[in-house]
Design an enzyme around this catalytic site. Structure first.
Site, PDB file in Angstrom:
ATOM      1  N   SER A  99       0.836  -1.200   0.000  1.00 60.63           N
ATOM      2  CA  SER A  99       0.000   0.000   0.000  1.00 60.63           C
ATOM      3  C   SER A  99       0.871   1.250   0.000  1.00 60.63           C
ATOM      4  CB  SER A  99      -0.849  -0.020   1.269  1.00 60.63           C
ATOM      5  OG  SER A  99      -1.481   1.212   1.478  1.00 60.63           O
ATOM      6  N   TYR A 142      -1.283  -1.203  10.741  1.00 58.31           N
ATOM      7  CA  TYR A 142      -1.603  -1.744   9.415  1.00 58.31           C
ATOM      8  C   TYR A 142      -0.440  -1.489   8.450  1.00 58.31           C
ATOM      9  CZ  TYR A 142      -3.372  -1.932   4.662  1.00 58.31           C
ATOM     10  OH  TYR A 142      -3.495  -2.200   3.324  1.00 58.31           O
ATOM     11  N   LYS A 155       2.376  -4.115   6.555  1.00 61.31           N
ATOM     12  CA  LYS A 155       2.692  -4.195   5.117  1.00 61.31           C
ATOM     13  C   LYS A 155       4.206  -4.066   4.898  1.00 61.31           C
ATOM     14  CE  LYS A 155      -1.307  -4.868   3.390  1.00 61.31           C
ATOM     15  NZ  LYS A 155      -1.588  -6.126   2.698  1.00 61.31           N
TER      16      LYS A 155
HETATM   17  P1  NAD Z   1     -10.852  -7.071   1.235  1.00 59.00           P
HETATM   18  O1  NAD Z   1     -11.023  -7.089   2.722  1.00 59.00           O
HETATM   19  O2  NAD Z   1     -12.049  -6.870   0.397  1.00 59.00           O
HETATM   20  O3  NAD Z   1     -10.115  -8.421   0.760  1.00 59.00           O
HETATM   21  C1  NAD Z   1      -9.273  -9.161   1.585  1.00 59.00           C
HETATM   22  C2  NAD Z   1      -9.767 -10.590   1.528  1.00 59.00           C
HETATM   23  O4  NAD Z   1      -8.924 -11.420   2.324  1.00 59.00           O
HETATM   24  C3  NAD Z   1     -11.173 -10.757   2.095  1.00 59.00           C
HETATM   25  O5  NAD Z   1     -11.929 -11.505   1.172  1.00 59.00           O
HETATM   26  C4  NAD Z   1     -10.980 -11.514   3.401  1.00 59.00           C
HETATM   27  O6  NAD Z   1     -12.087 -12.350   3.694  1.00 59.00           O
HETATM   28  C5  NAD Z   1      -9.711 -12.273   3.116  1.00 59.00           C
HETATM   29  N1  NAD Z   1      -8.887 -12.605   4.272  1.00 59.00           N
HETATM   30  C6  NAD Z   1      -8.449 -11.773   5.246  1.00 59.00           C
HETATM   31  N2  NAD Z   1      -7.667 -12.427   6.109  1.00 59.00           N
HETATM   32  C7  NAD Z   1      -7.597 -13.712   5.674  1.00 59.00           C
HETATM   33  C8  NAD Z   1      -6.924 -14.857   6.132  1.00 59.00           C
HETATM   34  N3  NAD Z   1      -6.166 -14.836   7.230  1.00 59.00           N
HETATM   35  N4  NAD Z   1      -7.049 -16.006   5.440  1.00 59.00           N
HETATM   36  C9  NAD Z   1      -7.803 -16.056   4.314  1.00 59.00           C
HETATM   37  N5  NAD Z   1      -8.474 -14.993   3.835  1.00 59.00           N
HETATM   38  C10 NAD Z   1      -8.368 -13.822   4.512  1.00 59.00           C
HETATM   39  O7  NAD Z   1      -9.733  -5.974   0.911  1.00 59.00           O
HETATM   40  P2  NAD Z   1      -9.217  -5.427  -0.491  1.00 59.00           P
HETATM   41  O8  NAD Z   1      -9.553  -3.994  -0.543  1.00 59.00           O
HETATM   42  O9  NAD Z   1      -9.621  -6.312  -1.573  1.00 59.00           O
HETATM   43  O10 NAD Z   1      -7.653  -5.530  -0.240  1.00 59.00           O
HETATM   44  C11 NAD Z   1      -6.880  -6.620  -0.712  1.00 59.00           C
HETATM   45  C12 NAD Z   1      -5.442  -6.418  -0.269  1.00 59.00           C
HETATM   46  O11 NAD Z   1      -4.959  -5.189  -0.777  1.00 59.00           O
HETATM   47  C13 NAD Z   1      -5.247  -6.364   1.239  1.00 59.00           C
HETATM   48  O12 NAD Z   1      -4.037  -7.008   1.565  1.00 59.00           O
HETATM   49  C14 NAD Z   1      -5.138  -4.884   1.525  1.00 59.00           C
HETATM   50  O13 NAD Z   1      -4.394  -4.619   2.682  1.00 59.00           O
HETATM   51  C15 NAD Z   1      -4.437  -4.402   0.276  1.00 59.00           C
HETATM   52  N6  NAD Z   1      -4.687  -2.983  -0.021  1.00 59.00           N
HETATM   53  C16 NAD Z   1      -5.968  -2.527  -0.108  1.00 59.00           C
HETATM   54  C17 NAD Z   1      -6.205  -1.177  -0.373  1.00 59.00           C
HETATM   55  C18 NAD Z   1      -7.600  -0.618  -0.409  1.00 59.00           C
HETATM   56  O14 NAD Z   1      -7.780   0.577  -0.204  1.00 59.00           O
HETATM   57  N7  NAD Z   1      -8.633  -1.403  -0.689  1.00 59.00           N
HETATM   58  C19 NAD Z   1      -5.113  -0.310  -0.564  1.00 59.00           C
HETATM   59  C20 NAD Z   1      -3.822  -0.820  -0.509  1.00 59.00           C
HETATM   60  C21 NAD Z   1      -3.619  -2.160  -0.219  1.00 59.00           C
HETATM   61  C1  WQD Z   2      -9.381   9.701   1.124  1.00 60.23           C
HETATM   62  C2  WQD Z   2      -9.591  11.184   1.394  1.00 60.23           C
HETATM   63  C3  WQD Z   2      -9.839  11.690   3.731  1.00 60.23           C
HETATM   64  C4  WQD Z   2     -13.615   9.533   4.310  1.00 60.23           C
HETATM   65  C5  WQD Z   2      -6.736   4.659   3.108  1.00 60.23           C
HETATM   66  C6  WQD Z   2      -5.686   3.930   3.897  1.00 60.23           C
HETATM   67  C7  WQD Z   2      -4.602   3.447   2.984  1.00 60.23           C
HETATM   68  C8  WQD Z   2      -5.178   2.622   1.815  1.00 60.23           C
HETATM   69  C9  WQD Z   2      -6.284   3.343   1.134  1.00 60.23           C
HETATM   70  C10 WQD Z   2      -5.143   0.305   2.433  1.00 60.23           C
HETATM   71  C11 WQD Z   2      -8.809  11.703   2.596  1.00 60.23           C
HETATM   72  C12 WQD Z   2     -11.118  11.998   3.006  1.00 60.23           C
HETATM   73  C13 WQD Z   2     -12.466  10.082   3.760  1.00 60.23           C
HETATM   74  C14 WQD Z   2     -14.670  10.398   4.735  1.00 60.23           C
HETATM   75  C15 WQD Z   2     -13.348  12.292   4.016  1.00 60.23           C
HETATM   76  N1  WQD Z   2      -5.759   1.396   2.293  1.00 60.23           N
HETATM   77  N2  WQD Z   2     -12.332  11.431   3.618  1.00 60.23           N
HETATM   78  N3  WQD Z   2     -14.487  11.744   4.548  1.00 60.23           N
HETATM   79  O1  WQD Z   2      -6.931   7.696   3.911  1.00 60.23           O
HETATM   80  O2  WQD Z   2      -6.058   8.058   1.547  1.00 60.23           O
HETATM   81  O3  WQD Z   2      -6.153   5.783   2.480  1.00 60.23           O
HETATM   82  O4  WQD Z   2      -7.256   3.768   2.087  1.00 60.23           O
HETATM   83  O5  WQD Z   2      -3.969   0.089   2.238  1.00 60.23           O
HETATM   84  O6  WQD Z   2      -3.748   2.677   3.759  1.00 60.23           O
HETATM   85  O7  WQD Z   2      -5.136   4.818   4.864  1.00 60.23           O
HETATM   86  O8  WQD Z   2      -8.256   6.890   1.884  1.00 60.23           O
HETATM   87  O9  WQD Z   2     -10.618   6.908   1.237  1.00 60.23           O
HETATM   88  O10 WQD Z   2     -10.023   6.935   3.696  1.00 60.23           O
HETATM   89  O11 WQD Z   2      -9.600   8.958   2.307  1.00 60.23           O
HETATM   90  O12 WQD Z   2     -13.258  13.499   3.895  1.00 60.23           O
HETATM   91  O13 WQD Z   2     -15.717   9.950   5.239  1.00 60.23           O
HETATM   92  O14 WQD Z   2     -10.978  11.389   1.735  1.00 60.23           O
HETATM   93  O15 WQD Z   2      -9.589  12.646   4.728  1.00 60.23           O
HETATM   94  O16 WQD Z   2      -8.415  13.016   2.310  1.00 60.23           O
HETATM   95  P1  WQD Z   2      -6.798   7.230   2.539  1.00 60.23           P
HETATM   96  P2  WQD Z   2      -9.706   7.355   2.294  1.00 60.23           P
END
Ligand code: NAD
Ligand code: WQD
Length: 342
Positions: A126, A150, A154
């Site tokens: 991330s 978190y 990562k």
């Molecule tokens: P998500 O929660 O929708 O998907 C994660 C999946 O993993 C879920 O289906 C959950 O049931 C499964 N899971 C969790 N722990 C598990 C375990 N121990 N064993 C088996 N299954 C398990 O999230 P997402 O948004 O699809 O994110 C996928 C990956 O990308 C995650 O690693 C997340 O940290 C990373 N990521 C997400 C974002 C975002 O904003 N969505 C941003 C950057 C990184």
């Molecule tokens: C985006 C913008 C908020 C909600 C997060 C995680 C990051 C990654 C992606 C997993 C910011 C603003 C948000 C609301 C708002 N996830 N906001 N009102 O914080 O950039 O990233 O998700 O890896 O690790 O930190 O994403 O969508 O929460 O926020 O004003 O109700 O929207 O302040 O400027 P963020 P976000």
């Protein structure tokens, strides 16, 4: 065609990636504990593509015995590792659970992979690992330093994969650092289905537009940005899914550990995102400006040049398309994967 194991494949990004992998002709095995997903997402993946998964295993990646059975059953060539927990606020309250799932799960997975001679992995990291960057756009050489459990989980997994490739050059890893994934499959059949109150901007905005929540809270309008609200690099989940396909295709020819940003290279403010969603949905999104959210940064967007050079990948979809697709999913599935209440 090669068989790929997708951990967390029932989740938001995983399910979209399964669509792209199936369409590209891969055999796909999913392992997911369903801790944050519904089995229905994969039923729809199969319906959408007209193709079947090779298998779905409801299991936890921390469960080595379950993983061993999966690797013994299928001829897995590579793994895309999405499984993990992702809520920043929750990670502050439950640090051990986050380290157990995200770090412990990755250690168990890579251990069992090595036992079975599988050493090709694509890992979900991330942009949060950059902490509060000194400038934008952010490239992969920027210093890392996460500010919450978190993000640290990562970073730890990134380091573990780096140590693995050093210890045994047969390992091949691509670490993908996602910026802000949003949007849905253009069919509106699969999308993001957060449990409870959404933490992230786009799903919250979508729930306001559909009338599930009265208004959006904008977390601060006094940042040093053009309109004072936070600026982020929103990236369409289908672009992200295609990035995983490219990483998988390139993996065998890459050496060691490669770390790649997946972003568009463009930032949008909260207010720009709200306006784009209003235009896409033809609904109003009422909002109130409140104080800053602790831990938020002013702006964050990617330098995506390395992804283009290494993987031949760039994001193609713009903010209007992200909002239109997110809205189509939200409108057709007001309660996500749960049946609509009468
Ligand atoms: P998500 O929660 O929708 O998907 C994660 C999946 O993993 C879920 O289906 C959950 O049931 C499964 N899971 C969790 N722990 C598990 C375990 N121990 N064993 C088996 N299954 C398990 O999230 P997402 O948004 O699809 O994110 C996928 C990956 O990308 C995650 O690693 C997340 O940290 C990373 N990521 C997400 C974002 C975002 O904003 N969505 C941003 C950057 C990184
Ligand atoms: C985006 C913008 C908020 C909600 C997060 C995680 C990051 C990654 C992606 C997993 C910011 C603003 C948000 C609301 C708002 N996830 N906001 N009102 O914080 O950039 O990233 O998700 O890896 O690790 O930190 O994403 O969508 O929460 O926020 O004003 O109700 O929207 O302040 O400027 P963020 P976000």
């Amino acid at each position: 065609m090669a068989t790929v194991l997708v951990t967390g494949g029932a989740g938001y990004i995983g399910s979209h990636t399964c669509v792209v992998l199936l369409e590209a002709g891969f055999e796909v095995v999913v392992v997911d504990s369903l801790v944050n997903a519904h089995r229905e997402s994969l039923v729809r993946v199969e319906a959408l593509t007209g193709k079947s998964l090779l298998a779905f295993h409801e299991a936890d990646v921390r469960d080595r015995e379950a993983l061993r059975r999966i690797f013994a059953t299928h001829p897995i060539a590579a793994v895309i590792h999405f499984a993990g927990l992702k809520a920043v606020g929750e990670s502050v309250e439950q640090p051990l659970r986050y380290y157990d799932y995200n770090v412990g799960g990755s250690v168990a997975l890579t251990e069992v992979m090595a036992e079975h001679g599988v050493r090709q992995i694509v890992f979900s990291s991330s942009a949060t690992v950059y902490g509060d960057p000194a400038s934008v756009p952010i490239n992969e050489q920027f210093p890392v330093g996460a500010t919450n459990p978190y993000g640290r989980s990562k970073l730890m997994v990134e380091h573990i994969l780096g140590d693995l490739v050093c210890a045994d050059p047969r390992w091949n890893a691509v670490v993908l650092r996602y910026f802000n994934p949003v949007g849905a499959h253009p069919s509106g059949r699969i999308g993001e289905d957060p449990a409870g109150i959404p933490n992230n901007l786009m799903p919250y905005v979508a729930q306001v537009a559909i009338g599930r929540r009265p208004f959006l809270q904008v977390f601060g309008d006094d940042y040093p940005t053009p309109d004072g609200t936070g600026v982020r690099d929103y990236i369409h989940v289908m672009d992200l899914a295609e990035g995983h396909l490219r990483a998988l295709e390139c993996l065998p020819a890459l050496a060691g550990l490669n770390t790649v940003n997946l972003g568009t290279g463009r930032g949008y403010s909260v207010l720009e995102a709200v306006r784009a969603f209003e235009a896409a949905s033809a609904r109003e999104v009422p909002f109130r400006v409140v104080g800053r959210r602790p831990g938020d940064i002013a702006e964050c967007w990617a330098d995506p040049a390395h992804a283009a050079a290494l993987l031949g990948w760039r994001a193609r979809r713009d903010l209007a398309e992200m909002c239109a697709d997110a809205w189509r999913w939200q409108h057709a599935n007001p309660n996500g994967y749960l049946p609509a209440t009468p």
